[in-house]
Design an enzyme around this catalytic site. Structure first.
Site, mmCIF file in Angstrom:
data_model
loop_
_atom_site.group_PDB
_atom_site.id
_atom_site.type_symbol
_atom_site.label_atom_id
_atom_site.label_comp_id
_atom_site.label_asym_id
_atom_site.label_seq_id
_atom_site.Cartn_x
_atom_site.Cartn_y
_atom_site.Cartn_z
ATOM 1 N N SER A 269 3.846 -1.982 10.398
ATOM 2 C CA SER A 269 5.302 -2.057 10.589
ATOM 3 C C SER A 269 5.870 -3.440 10.275
ATOM 4 O O SER A 269 6.771 -3.908 10.961
ATOM 5 C CB SER A 269 5.674 -1.614 12.012
ATOM 6 O OG SER A 269 5.291 -0.268 12.210
ATOM 7 N N GLY B 210 2.848 2.395 10.846
ATOM 8 C CA GLY B 210 3.802 3.489 10.678
ATOM 9 C C GLY B 210 4.520 3.883 11.950
ATOM 10 O O GLY B 210 5.181 4.914 12.007
ATOM 11 N N ASN C 190 0.857 -1.183 0.000
ATOM 12 C CA ASN C 190 0.000 0.000 0.000
ATOM 13 C C ASN C 190 0.898 1.239 0.000
ATOM 14 O O ASN C 190 1.500 1.562 1.021
ATOM 15 C CB ASN C 190 -0.903 -0.031 1.242
ATOM 16 C CG ASN C 190 -1.778 1.201 1.353
ATOM 17 O OD1 ASN C 190 -1.835 2.026 0.444
ATOM 18 N ND2 ASN C 190 -2.476 1.331 2.480
ATOM 19 N N TRP C 191 0.970 1.886 -1.150
ATOM 20 C CA TRP C 191 1.868 3.052 -1.269
ATOM 21 C C TRP C 191 1.312 4.278 -0.561
ATOM 22 O O TRP C 191 2.004 5.266 -0.393
ATOM 23 C CB TRP C 191 2.099 3.406 -2.746
ATOM 24 C CG TRP C 191 2.769 2.356 -3.558
ATOM 25 C CD1 TRP C 191 3.170 1.102 -3.148
ATOM 26 C CD2 TRP C 191 3.133 2.446 -4.945
ATOM 27 N NE1 TRP C 191 3.746 0.421 -4.194
ATOM 28 C CE2 TRP C 191 3.735 1.221 -5.313
ATOM 29 C CE3 TRP C 191 2.996 3.440 -5.910
ATOM 30 C CZ2 TRP C 191 4.208 0.973 -6.601
ATOM 31 C CZ3 TRP C 191 3.458 3.196 -7.198
ATOM 32 C CH2 TRP C 191 4.070 1.978 -7.532
ATOM 33 N N LYS C 192 0.034 4.239 -0.198
ATOM 34 C CA LYS C 192 -0.629 5.408 0.393
ATOM 35 C C LYS C 192 -0.413 6.625 -0.521
ATOM 36 O O LYS C 192 -0.413 6.468 -1.738
ATOM 37 C CB LYS C 192 -0.133 5.620 1.828
ATOM 38 C CG LYS C 192 -0.250 4.324 2.657
ATOM 39 C CD LYS C 192 -0.021 4.487 4.112
ATOM 40 C CE LYS C 192 -0.180 3.132 4.817
ATOM 41 N NZ LYS C 192 -0.038 3.234 6.258
ATOM 42 N N GLY D 90 3.043 -1.151 4.263
ATOM 43 C CA GLY D 90 3.063 0.272 3.950
ATOM 44 C C GLY D 90 4.477 0.723 3.607
ATOM 45 O O GLY D 90 4.978 0.482 2.508
ATOM 46 N N GLY D 91 5.153 1.348 4.564
ATOM 47 C CA GLY D 91 6.462 1.963 4.321
ATOM 48 C C GLY D 91 7.451 1.060 3.597
ATOM 49 O O GLY D 91 8.132 1.502 2.658
HETATM 50 P P1 13P Z 1 3.257 0.423 7.666
HETATM 51 O O1 13P Z 1 3.792 -0.877 7.076
HETATM 52 O O2 13P Z 1 3.979 1.629 7.148
HETATM 53 O O3 13P Z 1 3.181 0.364 9.161
HETATM 54 O O4 13P Z 1 1.760 0.576 7.118
HETATM 55 C C1 13P Z 1 0.879 -0.482 7.233
HETATM 56 C C2 13P Z 1 -0.357 -0.128 6.497
HETATM 57 O O5 13P Z 1 -1.129 0.714 6.916
HETATM 58 C C3 13P Z 1 -0.625 -0.824 5.221
HETATM 59 O O6 13P Z 1 -1.906 -0.573 4.762
#
Ligand code: 13P
Length: 253
Positions: A215, A175, A9-11, A236-237
């Site tokens: 995370s 995050g 998920n690149w957000k 995410g990250g």
């Molecule tokens: P992180 O991996 O950055 O914690 O984000 C998780 C997330 O929200 C994926 O949708």
């Protein structure tokens, strides 16, 4: 059959050029995926057609939208419909991410409408759930997550449930660098599967893929993915860095 899925998920990150480079680097570094294992990119809408074209020759690599409208079509300025997403070559959509619930006031009822739109457009849904820190501290997290599933999914019949993947993302782990321990993740994933079992029976529960998010990094992915009820990750990250995302994909046996 239960699938193993690693989704990135690149957000709201990356330019078109950066996104293109990332997808090319990941595809080039990827080992051939067995039939039950999928990699999914969830870029921002502006990049999703480009990413769909880049991945369409690679087996078992797909694109997800990060969101869809609760409406079918019409005068809804700024919205993207589920049908448009399907038409653009994306088979998946994320619904219910905590950032959409928290920052954009998406209610359980609205999420149920999005679920219905996505299913009507024949999209596969990655439905996100997960508790905030105070719920975990008060030990109400099991009920919190069960309520999220009930409120936005349990109007569906069993056939429709076949199109749902669940992503458990404890909000306190997103995050923050704090990850649920493998034990906490397994416990919640088993609880989610049991909740689905109680509502929909054994076959649906057994075939349901439940992803962990929060995370998840190269150094903890293998331990999380080794849990019996953890069928992959929503990353995410770490999905923004090609080598990290590849390492996480490879951590899923
Ligand atoms: P992180 O991996 O950055 O914690 O984000 C998780 C997330 O929200 C994926 O949708």
């Amino acid at each position: 059959m239960r699938k193993k899925i690693i989704a990135g998920n690149w957000k709201m990150n990356l330019t078109i050029a950066e996104g293109k480079q990332l997808v090319q680097d990941v595809i080039n570094g990827l080992q051939a995926l067995p039939h039950h294992k999928e990699v999914v990119f969830a870029p921002p809408f502006l990049q999703s057609v480009m990413v769909s074209e880049l991945v369409n020759k690679t087996n078992n690599v797909f694109v997800a939208a990060q969101n869809c409208s609760a409406f079918a079509n019409g005068a809804y300025t700024g919205e993207i419909s589920a049908t448009m997403i399907k038409n653009a070559g994306m088979p998946y959509v994320l619904i219910g991410h905590s950032e959409r619930r928290d920052y954009f006031n998406e209610t359980p009822t609205l999420l149920a409408q999005k679920v219905d739109q996505a299913l009507a457009a024949r999209l596969q849904i990655i439905f996100c759930c997960g508790e905030p820190l105070n719920s975990r501290e008060q030990a109400t997290h099991n009920q919190f997550v069960a309520d999220q599933l009930r409120d936005s999914l349990f109007h569906l019949d069993a056939k429709a449930m076949e199109n749902i993947t669940i992503a458990y993302e404890p909000i306190w782990a997103i995050g923050t660098g704090l990850t649920a321990s493998a034990k906490q993740a397994q416990y919640m994933h088993a609880h989610i599967r049991a909740t689905i079992h109680a509502q929909y029976g054994e076959t649906i529960a057994k075939d349901l893929s439940i992803l962990y998010g929060g995370s998840c990094k190269p150094n903890n992915a293998a331990e999380l993915f080794a849990c019996e009820d953890v069928d992959g990750g929503l990353i995410g990250g770490a999905s923004l860095v090609a080598n990290d995302f590849i390492a996480i994909i490879n951590a899923m046996a």
